[in-house]
Design an enzyme around this catalytic site. Structure first.
Site, short mmCIF file in Angstrom:
data_model
loop_
_atom_site.label_atom_id
_atom_site.label_comp_id
_atom_site.label_asym_id
_atom_site.label_seq_id
_atom_site.Cartn_x
_atom_site.Cartn_y
_atom_site.Cartn_z
N LYS A 77 47.98 87.60 -32.12
CA LYS A 77 47.82 88.41 -30.88
C LYS A 77 48.80 89.52 -30.73
O LYS A 77 48.55 90.14 -29.79
CB LYS A 77 47.90 87.38 -29.70
CG LYS A 77 49.24 86.82 -29.43
CD LYS A 77 49.06 85.93 -28.11
CE LYS A 77 50.28 85.15 -27.57
NZ LYS A 77 50.07 84.15 -26.61
N ASP A 78 50.00 89.36 -31.45
CA ASP A 78 51.06 90.72 -31.06
C ASP A 78 50.57 91.76 -32.32
O ASP A 78 51.26 92.73 -32.03
CB ASP A 78 52.45 90.14 -31.56
CG ASP A 78 52.82 89.13 -30.64
OD1 ASP A 78 52.43 89.21 -29.44
OD2 ASP A 78 53.87 88.36 -30.83
N ARG A 122 46.38 89.19 -18.48
CA ARG A 122 45.25 88.35 -18.77
C ARG A 122 45.21 87.07 -18.01
O ARG A 122 44.19 86.83 -17.25
CB ARG A 122 44.94 88.20 -20.25
CG ARG A 122 43.74 87.33 -20.60
CD ARG A 122 43.76 86.99 -22.16
NE ARG A 122 45.13 86.33 -22.59
CZ ARG A 122 45.30 85.00 -22.41
NH1 ARG A 122 44.25 84.17 -21.96
NH2 ARG A 122 46.24 84.44 -22.78
N ARG A 123 46.12 86.19 -18.27
CA ARG A 123 46.44 84.95 -17.54
C ARG A 123 46.49 85.28 -16.03
O ARG A 123 45.94 84.43 -15.40
CB ARG A 123 47.77 84.16 -18.09
CG ARG A 123 47.49 83.70 -19.73
CD ARG A 123 48.81 83.07 -20.08
NE ARG A 123 48.66 82.89 -21.49
CZ ARG A 123 49.59 82.79 -22.40
NH1 ARG A 123 51.02 83.68 -22.22
NH2 ARG A 123 49.58 82.47 -23.57
N ARG A 140 59.60 86.51 -18.30
CA ARG A 140 59.77 86.87 -19.58
C ARG A 140 60.63 85.78 -20.38
O ARG A 140 61.35 85.08 -19.81
CB ARG A 140 60.39 88.11 -19.81
CG ARG A 140 59.39 89.37 -19.45
CD ARG A 140 58.46 89.64 -20.27
NE ARG A 140 59.05 89.71 -21.65
CZ ARG A 140 59.49 90.85 -22.27
NH1 ARG A 140 59.70 91.94 -21.70
NH2 ARG A 140 59.94 90.84 -23.43
N ARG A 146 61.72 80.39 -20.89
CA ARG A 146 60.60 80.20 -19.88
C ARG A 146 60.52 78.82 -19.12
O ARG A 146 60.44 78.46 -18.15
CB ARG A 146 59.43 80.45 -20.35
CG ARG A 146 59.12 82.15 -20.74
CD ARG A 146 57.69 82.41 -21.04
NE ARG A 146 57.81 83.29 -22.19
CZ ARG A 146 56.66 83.92 -22.72
NH1 ARG A 146 55.41 83.45 -22.13
NH2 ARG A 146 56.62 84.64 -23.80
N CYS A 232 47.74 94.48 -26.58
CA CYS A 232 47.84 93.13 -26.69
C CYS A 232 48.42 92.70 -25.10
O CYS A 232 48.49 91.53 -24.59
CB CYS A 232 48.62 92.47 -27.29
SG CYS A 232 50.58 92.82 -27.43
#
Length: 299
Positions: A77-78, A122-123, A140, A146, A232
């Protein structure tokens, strides 16, 4: 000796060492080389505001091109949809769980006003549509950072990719897995990308690691992203599956506030995966996604 380039995060190194083990078992000598990327250096700004494609890949791709590395392992996804000239996506191993996970409490158990952390537009957009009463804030850092922030009480819950948690042995931290029809995953989420130099030693070595169904699914998802012109860090989701030779893909584009979501789906033969994805992306643009994305880019 094959040199495998990787970011230095705990998850990135897990992924690179997994590939190293597969290649070692196949008879290749390998070592992992850690390369710090722009995305690793910028830790105090929400990813969506950095706005650079290749945030986590540029320096690694430079190492491939100048011969310091033979192959690179990325979270797919990156990886931007357009690769630099001379580089190729040589293999996509079988995918881990592509879905998003809630850590802390289930969404239904969070009270109104609860603080939820995510680094993903997106989330955040989909969460605001699901639960407009929650407070969504940026978080971040690497996975362990996290999780520590959650444990310190800075957030009531955080959203993360299920795959990363599972790979690092933190699957028991997951309070809830969100189905793709509730939270459409990121393009390529849960999959690894093995990138190599054309004509280099890495191509032959990586061939055995490719999983055809996963490669086709992510090709469709990346086709959607390419047609939308997105990187992304935009509020785009796409999720494809392959079953009995047929590929199915669903995709969304959401406004950052979650007020508007454009959704579409498509199906077709596996060998047309990328073109199916591109066609779906074009359909999304026609149905309102263009206006949403223009607003995001101009913000």
């Amino acid at each position: 000796m094959l040199v495998i380039a990787s970011r230095g995060s705990q998850l990135a190194l897990w992924q690179a060492r997994w590939v190293e083990r597969q290649l070692t078992d196949a008879g290749y000598e390998c070592r992992v080389e850690i390369i710090k990327t722009t995305g690793d250096k910028i830790t105090d700004v929400p990813l969506a505001k950095v706005g650079t494609k290749g945030l986590f890949t540029k320096e690694i791709e430079e190492a491939l091109l100048d011969g310091r590395a033979d192959l690179a392992v990325h979270s797919l996804k990156d990886l931007p949809t357009e690769l630099p000239e001379g580089l190729v996506l040589a293999a996509v191993p079988e995918r881990e769980d592509p879905r998003d996970a809630v850590v802390g409490k289930k969404l239904a158990d969070l009270p109104s006003g609860a603080k939820v952390g995510t680094s993903s537009l997106r989330r955040a957009a989909q969460l605001r549509r699901l639960r407009p009463d929650l407070t969504v804030e940026s978080v971040r850092g690497n996975l362990d950072t996290r999780l520590r922030k959650l444990d310190e009480g800075q957030y009531d819950a955080i959203l993360l990719a299920a795959a990363g948690l599972t790979r690092l042995g933190w699957g028991d931290r997951i309070a809830e897995i969100l189905p793709p029809d509730v939270m459409c995953p990121a393009v390529g989420q849960g999959a690894l990308a093995i990138e190599t130099r054309l004509g280099g030693a890495g191509i032959l070595a990586c061939g055995s690691l490719d999983h055809a169904a996963t490669h086709a699914a992510v090709a469709a998802e990346r086709g959607v992203l390419a047609a939308l012109g997105g990187g992304c860090q935009v509020p785009i989701g796409a999720y494809a599956t392959v079953e009995d030779g047929e590929l199915r893909v669903v995709a969304i584009v959401a406004s950052p506030d979650g007020a508007e979501v454009v959704r579409a789906d498509a199906a077709g033969p596996v060998h047309e995966a990328e073109s199916i994805g591109r066609g779906l992306g074009a359909e999304l643009l026609e149905r309102g996604a263009r206006r949403i994305l223009e607003a995001v880019y101009s913000a």
